[in-house]
Design a protein around this motif. Structure first.
Motif, mmCIF file in Angstrom:
data_model
loop_
_atom_site.group_PDB
_atom_site.id
_atom_site.type_symbol
_atom_site.label_atom_id
_atom_site.label_comp_id
_atom_site.label_asym_id
_atom_site.label_seq_id
_atom_site.Cartn_x
_atom_site.Cartn_y
_atom_site.Cartn_z
ATOM 1 N N THR A 171 -4.173 3.409 -3.113
ATOM 2 C CA THR A 171 -3.133 3.198 -4.147
ATOM 3 C C THR A 171 -2.544 4.541 -4.601
ATOM 4 O O THR A 171 -1.392 4.585 -5.027
ATOM 5 C CB THR A 171 -3.683 2.436 -5.378
ATOM 6 O OG1 THR A 171 -4.750 3.191 -5.949
ATOM 7 C CG2 THR A 171 -4.162 1.046 -5.026
ATOM 8 N N ALA A 172 -3.341 5.621 -4.504
ATOM 9 C CA ALA A 172 -2.796 6.938 -4.881
ATOM 10 C C ALA A 172 -1.588 7.272 -4.008
ATOM 11 O O ALA A 172 -0.616 7.880 -4.450
ATOM 12 C CB ALA A 172 -3.875 8.011 -4.733
ATOM 13 N N VAL A 173 -1.640 6.858 -2.750
ATOM 14 C CA VAL A 173 -0.557 7.185 -1.804
ATOM 15 C C VAL A 173 0.585 6.160 -1.859
ATOM 16 O O VAL A 173 1.756 6.511 -1.818
ATOM 17 C CB VAL A 173 -1.137 7.281 -0.368
ATOM 18 C CG1 VAL A 173 -0.042 7.449 0.675
ATOM 19 C CG2 VAL A 173 -2.116 8.445 -0.278
ATOM 20 N N THR A 174 0.227 4.870 -1.990
ATOM 21 C CA THR A 174 1.267 3.829 -1.856
ATOM 22 C C THR A 174 1.637 3.138 -3.167
ATOM 23 O O THR A 174 2.628 2.409 -3.220
ATOM 24 C CB THR A 174 0.785 2.721 -0.889
ATOM 25 O OG1 THR A 174 -0.369 2.098 -1.479
ATOM 26 C CG2 THR A 174 0.415 3.287 0.475
ATOM 27 N N ASN A 175 0.828 3.288 -4.204
ATOM 28 C CA ASN A 175 1.026 2.582 -5.477
ATOM 29 C C ASN A 175 1.003 1.063 -5.262
ATOM 30 O O ASN A 175 1.717 0.317 -5.948
ATOM 31 C CB ASN A 175 2.345 3.026 -6.117
ATOM 32 C CG ASN A 175 2.387 2.722 -7.609
ATOM 33 O OD1 ASN A 175 1.364 2.377 -8.208
ATOM 34 N ND2 ASN A 175 3.572 2.825 -8.204
ATOM 35 N N ASP A 176 0.183 0.625 -4.286
ATOM 36 C CA ASP A 176 0.188 -0.787 -3.925
ATOM 37 C C ASP A 176 -1.197 -1.175 -3.399
ATOM 38 O O ASP A 176 -1.858 -0.377 -2.723
ATOM 39 C CB ASP A 176 1.244 -0.975 -2.812
ATOM 40 C CG ASP A 176 1.382 -2.434 -2.423
ATOM 41 O OD1 ASP A 176 1.371 -3.283 -3.331
ATOM 42 O OD2 ASP A 176 1.478 -2.707 -1.205
ATOM 43 N N ILE A 177 -1.657 -2.403 -3.706
ATOM 44 C CA ILE A 177 -2.969 -2.852 -3.208
ATOM 45 C C ILE A 177 -2.778 -3.570 -1.872
ATOM 46 O O ILE A 177 -2.133 -4.605 -1.809
ATOM 47 C CB ILE A 177 -3.647 -3.783 -4.241
ATOM 48 C CG1 ILE A 177 -3.927 -3.003 -5.531
ATOM 49 C CG2 ILE A 177 -4.937 -4.368 -3.673
ATOM 50 C CD1 ILE A 177 -4.492 -3.832 -6.668
ATOM 51 N N HIS A 178 -3.323 -2.971 -0.813
ATOM 52 C CA HIS A 178 -3.113 -3.495 0.541
ATOM 53 C C HIS A 178 -4.420 -4.125 1.055
ATOM 54 O O HIS A 178 -5.512 -3.647 0.733
ATOM 55 C CB HIS A 178 -2.685 -2.335 1.454
ATOM 56 C CG HIS A 178 -2.164 -2.769 2.781
ATOM 57 N ND1 HIS A 178 -2.991 -3.180 3.805
ATOM 58 C CD2 HIS A 178 -0.899 -2.852 3.262
ATOM 59 C CE1 HIS A 178 -2.263 -3.500 4.851
ATOM 60 N NE2 HIS A 178 -0.987 -3.316 4.557
ATOM 61 N N ALA A 179 -4.283 -5.193 1.870
ATOM 62 C CA ALA A 179 -5.467 -5.890 2.399
ATOM 63 C C ALA A 179 -6.377 -4.944 3.200
ATOM 64 O O ALA A 179 -7.605 -5.073 3.161
ATOM 65 C CB ALA A 179 -5.035 -7.055 3.277
ATOM 66 N N HIS A 180 -5.780 -3.975 3.920
ATOM 67 C CA HIS A 180 -6.601 -3.040 4.699
ATOM 68 C C HIS A 180 -7.518 -2.210 3.780
ATOM 69 O O HIS A 180 -8.663 -1.919 4.126
ATOM 70 C CB HIS A 180 -5.714 -2.096 5.514
ATOM 71 C CG HIS A 180 -5.031 -2.802 6.666
ATOM 72 N ND1 HIS A 180 -4.207 -2.139 7.550
ATOM 73 C CD2 HIS A 180 -5.063 -4.091 7.078
ATOM 74 C CE1 HIS A 180 -3.754 -3.007 8.449
ATOM 75 N NE2 HIS A 180 -4.253 -4.191 8.177
ATOM 76 N N ALA A 181 -6.992 -1.855 2.617
ATOM 77 C CA ALA A 181 -7.801 -1.081 1.660
ATOM 78 C C ALA A 181 -8.952 -1.948 1.150
ATOM 79 O O ALA A 181 -10.089 -1.472 1.000
ATOM 80 C CB ALA A 181 -6.934 -0.616 0.501
ATOM 81 N N LEU A 182 -8.657 -3.224 0.922
ATOM 82 C CA LEU A 182 -9.704 -4.128 0.420
ATOM 83 C C LEU A 182 -10.801 -4.324 1.474
ATOM 84 O O LEU A 182 -11.974 -4.492 1.130
ATOM 85 C CB LEU A 182 -9.093 -5.478 0.015
ATOM 86 C CG LEU A 182 -8.125 -5.398 -1.181
ATOM 87 C CD1 LEU A 182 -7.518 -6.767 -1.471
ATOM 88 C CD2 LEU A 182 -8.817 -4.861 -2.429
#
Ligand code: HEM
Ligand SMILES: CC(C)=CCC/C(C)=C/CC/C(C)=C/COP(=O)(O)OP(=O)(O)O
Length: 307
Positions: A171-182
Motif C-alpha cells: 500500500t505504501a507504493v500503490t495506496n491500494d489493497i491488492h489480492a497479491h499483497a493479501l
C-alpha cells in the motif's frame, strides 16, 4: 593530577553507563524480529510495481513501518514485564531487570509511534499509516494485553499483526489493497503457528510457570506437534498459489518448494523422531525459511521484469 584521573574515570563510567542504556532501549525494539518484518515489507513494496520504486517511498515507508513495529515491541515489553520476570528466556530483559523504568519505556514507545506515524502520513500515504497503526494496536494491545493471556489460539489470531508488513509495503507504493499483497500476508499468517509453537514446546515449562495458556501447556506436546505438522503442510500448499495465479515464476516455485520440503522435514521429525533439540532446530529453521522465501520472491520478481 589525581583529579583529572578521577574525572577521566568518571567520564568512562558515565559513557559506559549511557552506552548500556542505549543498548537496553535498542533491545526492547526486538531488532532482529523488526529486521525480518522490514524485509517482508520491502518485498511487498517491490512486488507492487513493475518498475523501480522511488527512494522516497522506500526510505519513508521502511522507516515508518520500522518505527511503529519497534514501538509495538517496546509496549509488549512494558505490558509483559511481570510475565517476562517469571520466564528463564525473558527474565534478563531491561524491564524485569529494572534497567529501564516502565514510564521511560512508554515515553520511548510514544516517540517512536508519533514519529513513525507522521513519516508515513506525510511522505507515504494515509492508508499505509492507518494500517500500520492498526497492526501496532493488534500486536501491542489485542495480542499482548488480551489474547496472549486468554486463549491457546492467541498467536494464530495475533499473528495477523506480524503478517501485515507485506501489505503495508504494497500500500505504501500503490495506496491500494491488492489480492497479491493479501496472499503474502496469508503465507506469513500460516507460517506463524509452526514458527512459534516449535519454540513454545522447547519453553513449555516457562509458559506453564507464568500461567500463559500456550498450546503445549493447554493441549499437550503431542497435540502441538501435530498442529505444527498440519500448519506446515498447509503452508507448503499455500506457497504454491503465487505461482498458480501467475504472480511469480519458476524461480519462486523451485525455491519455495525446496524451503517447504525443509520445513516439512523438521515438522515431520518433530512429530515422529524428535530428540531434545528438534523443537529448537525447527524454530530456527522457520526463521531461515521465511527470510529466504522472501529473498526468493524478490529475485524471482526482478528476473521476470528485467528479462
Ligand atoms: C504472533 C506472532 C509471533 C509470535 C508469538 C512470535 C514469537 C517469537 C518468540 C517468542 C521469539 C523469541 C525467541 C527467543 O527469544 O529466543 C521469536 C523470535 C523471532 N521471531 Fe517470531 N513470533 C511471531 C511472529 C513473527 C513474525 C511475523 C516474524 C517476522 C516476519 C518473526 C520473526 C522472528 C525472528 C527473526 C526471531 C528471532 C529473534 C532473535 O533471535 O532475537 N516472528 N518469535
Ligand atoms: C506495526 C507492526 C507491523 C507491528 C507488529 C510488531 C511485531 C514486533 C510483531 C512480531 C510478533 C512477535 C515477536 C511476537 C512475540 O511476542 P511474545 O510476547 O509472545 O514474545 P516474547 O515472550 O518474546 O515477548
Amino acid at each position: 593530577m589525581s583529579k583529572s584521573v578521577g574525572t577521566a574515570s568518571h567520564n568512562i563510567m558515565a559513557k559506559s553507563k549511557s552506552a548500556l542504556h542505549w543498548r537496553d532501549y535498542y533491545e526492547m525494539t526486538k531488532p532482529k524480529v523488526v529486521m525480518l518484518l522490514l524485509l517482508t515489507a520491502l518485498v511487498g513494496m517491490c512486488l507492487a510495481s513493475e518498475t523501480w520504486i522511488s527512494w522516497k517511498i522506500l526510505l519513508a515507508g521502511l522507516t515508518g513501518i520500522g518505527f511503529l513495529s519497534s514501538a509495538a515491541a517496546v509496549i509488549n515489553h512494558v505490558v509483559d514485564r511481570k510475565i517476562d520476570a517469571q520466564m528463564a528466556r525473558t527474565s534478563n530483559r531491561p524491564l524485569p531487570k529494572g534497567k529501564v523504568s516502565p514510564k521511560r519505556a512508554l515515553v520511548f514507545a510514544g516517540l517512536l509511534t508519533v514519529v513513525g506515524y507522521v513519516i508515513l502520513e506525510l511522505w507515504v500515504n494515509r492508508l499505509t499509516a492507518l494500517l500500520t497503526l492498526a497492526s501496532l494496536v493488534g500486536y501491542a494491545f489485542v495480542y499482548t494485553m488480551y489474547l496472549k493471556r486468554a486463549t491457546p489460539q492467541n498467536i494464530v489470531i495475533g499473528g495477523l499483526a506480524g503478517a501485515a508488513p507485506p501489505l503495508l509495503g504494497w500500500t505504501a507504493v500503490t495506496n491500494d489493497i491488492h489480492a497479491h499483497a493479501l496472499l503474502l500476508v496469508l503465507i506469513i499468517f500460516i507460517w506463524t503457528p509452526p514458527h512459534f509453537w516449535a519454540l513454545a514446546i522447547h519453553r513449555e515449562k516457562d509458559y506453564a510457570r507464568a500461567q500463559i495458556p500456550m498450546l503445549p501447556c493447554t493441549h499437550g506436546i503431542e497435540f502441538t506437534k501435530t498442529s505444527i505438522l498440519l500448519y506446515t503442510v498447509l503452508l507448503a500448499l499455500i506457497c504454491v498459489l503465487p505461482y498458480l495465479i501467475g504472480m511469480t515464476g519458476a524461480i519462486y516455485l523451485i525455491g519455495s518448494s525446496a524451503l517447504n520440503a525443509g520445513f516439512l522435514y523438521y515438522a515431520w521429525k518433530l512429530k515422529f523422531a524428535s530428540d531434545e533439540h528438534t523443537a529448537m532446530k525447527t524454530f530456527k529453521f522457520s526463521i531461515i525459511h521465511l527470510m529466504v522465501l522472501f529473498v526468493v520472491l524478490l529475485v524471482d520478481h526482478y528476473m521476470r521484469f528485467t528479462f
